[in-house]
Scaffold this motif. Structure first.
Motif, PDB file in Angstrom:
ATOM      1  N   TYR A   1       1.040  -1.317  -0.048  1.00  0.00           N
ATOM      2  CA  TYR A   1      -0.019   0.065  -0.292  1.00  0.00           C
ATOM      3  C   TYR A   1       0.786   1.182   0.120  1.00  0.00           C
ATOM      4  O   TYR A   1       0.408   2.280  -0.003  1.00  0.00           O
TER       5      TYR A   1
ATOM      6  N   ASP B   1      -6.930   4.905   3.149  1.00  0.00           N
ATOM      7  CA  ASP B   1      -8.018   3.854   3.106  1.00  0.00           C
ATOM      8  C   ASP B   1      -7.516   2.416   3.047  1.00  0.00           C
ATOM      9  O   ASP B   1      -8.078   1.422   3.395  1.00  0.00           O
ATOM     10  N   ASP B   2      -6.423   2.136   2.237  1.00  0.00           N
ATOM     11  CA  ASP B   2      -5.755   0.887   2.061  1.00  0.00           C
ATOM     12  C   ASP B   2      -5.205   0.588   3.452  1.00  0.00           C
ATOM     13  O   ASP B   2      -5.306  -0.737   3.758  1.00  0.00           O
TER      14      ASP B   2
ATOM     15  N   LEU C   1      -6.408   1.146   6.305  1.00  0.00           N
ATOM     16  CA  LEU C   1      -7.318   1.079   7.255  1.00  0.00           C
ATOM     17  C   LEU C   1      -8.018  -0.211   7.117  1.00  0.00           C
ATOM     18  O   LEU C   1      -8.789  -0.806   7.662  1.00  0.00           O
ATOM     19  N   SER C   2      -8.173  -0.653   5.646  1.00  0.00           N
ATOM     20  CA  SER C   2      -8.922  -1.816   5.243  1.00  0.00           C
ATOM     21  C   SER C   2      -7.995  -2.802   4.987  1.00  0.00           C
ATOM     22  O   SER C   2      -8.418  -3.955   4.923  1.00  0.00           O
ATOM     23  N   SER C   3      -6.862  -2.997   5.314  1.00  0.00           N
ATOM     24  CA  SER C   3      -5.570  -3.901   5.203  1.00  0.00           C
ATOM     25  C   SER C   3      -5.752  -5.141   6.179  1.00  0.00           C
ATOM     26  O   SER C   3      -6.181  -4.825   7.299  1.00  0.00           O
ATOM     27  N   LYS C   4      -5.822  -6.282   5.888  1.00  0.00           N
ATOM     28  CA  LYS C   4      -5.926  -7.325   6.724  1.00  0.00           C
ATOM     29  C   LYS C   4      -4.358  -7.851   7.189  1.00  0.00           C
ATOM     30  O   LYS C   4      -4.426  -8.792   8.158  1.00  0.00           O
TER      31      LYS C   4
ATOM     32  N   LYS D   1      -6.383   6.311  11.441  1.00  0.00           N
ATOM     33  CA  LYS D   1      -8.047   6.430  11.393  1.00  0.00           C
ATOM     34  C   LYS D   1      -8.397   7.952  11.737  1.00  0.00           C
ATOM     35  O   LYS D   1      -9.283   8.523  11.051  1.00  0.00           O
TER      36      LYS D   1
END
Length: 191
Positions: free
Chosen positions: A4, A19-20, A22-25, A41
């Motif tokens: 990212y 966004d990448d 915050l949405s990364s697993k 965030k």
């Protein structure tokens, strides 16, 4: 390098980076540390608010519109930086006032490590704005925060305040100031 991370970003790519993350697993350092993740965030929310509510200083806008030679702005930042969340949206809006001004966003902690040339009292403090002419020579640089915010930081540091109290005081200062001091300081470079 984490997937990212992007070098030399525009603002849309910088927002996508948030966004990448915050949405990364599979979070990469430093975002695998909950404090950095939570700062990111919170900063995404702050930037979104300034994107909608930031009002530009008319005098500074007029000064920037009068720029008649190419300028390239380099903004050094990181998603976890609280000061940057309050500054970068204003810088992007200001750069958009004149088609002769281009910009790029570079991450402090990724190559080419440009921050190493713009230390503040020996530290890699961000955000930094570097304004260059069409030959790539520096016209000026600014950062890492407006003088009023720095006074808050110095006061709390001298008092031995913890980071949380300092962070809240800085947040309150930025909310009350609404970018006014940042724009006043930048205006002094465009006289």
């Amino acid at each position: 390098m984490p997937s990212y991370i992007t070098i030399d970003m525009n603002y849309q790519q910088y927002q996508q980076l948030f966004d990448d993350i915050l949405s990364s697993k599979n979070l990469q350092p430093p975002y695998n540390d909950s404090a950095y993740f939570n700062y990111t965030k919170l900063n995404r929310s702050r930037m979104s608010r300034w994107d909608k509510q930031a009002q530009l200083n008319e005098q500074l806008v007029a000064q920037i519109i009068r720029v008649s030679a190419l300028q390239h702005w380099v903004i050094i930042t990181e998603p976890w930086c609280g000061d940057a969340a309050h500054v970068v949206p204003f810088l992007i809006k200001l750069a958009a006032c004149n088609p002769l001004i281009t910009y790029e966003i570079q991450l402090r902690d990724q190559p080419p490590f440009l921050i190493d040339l713009y230390l503040t009292n020996g530290s890699k403090s961000i955000p930094k704005l570097i304004v260059r002419n069409e030959s790539g020579q520096d016209i000026f640089h600014w950062g890492p925060r407006p003088a009023g915010a720095q006074q808050v930081m110095n006061k709390f540091k001298a008092a031995g305040a913890d980071f949380e109290a300092t962070k809240i005081a800085l947040q309150n200062w930025y909310n009350e100031d609404k970018g006014a001091e940042l724009m006043q300081e930048l205006s002094s470079f465009y006289r």
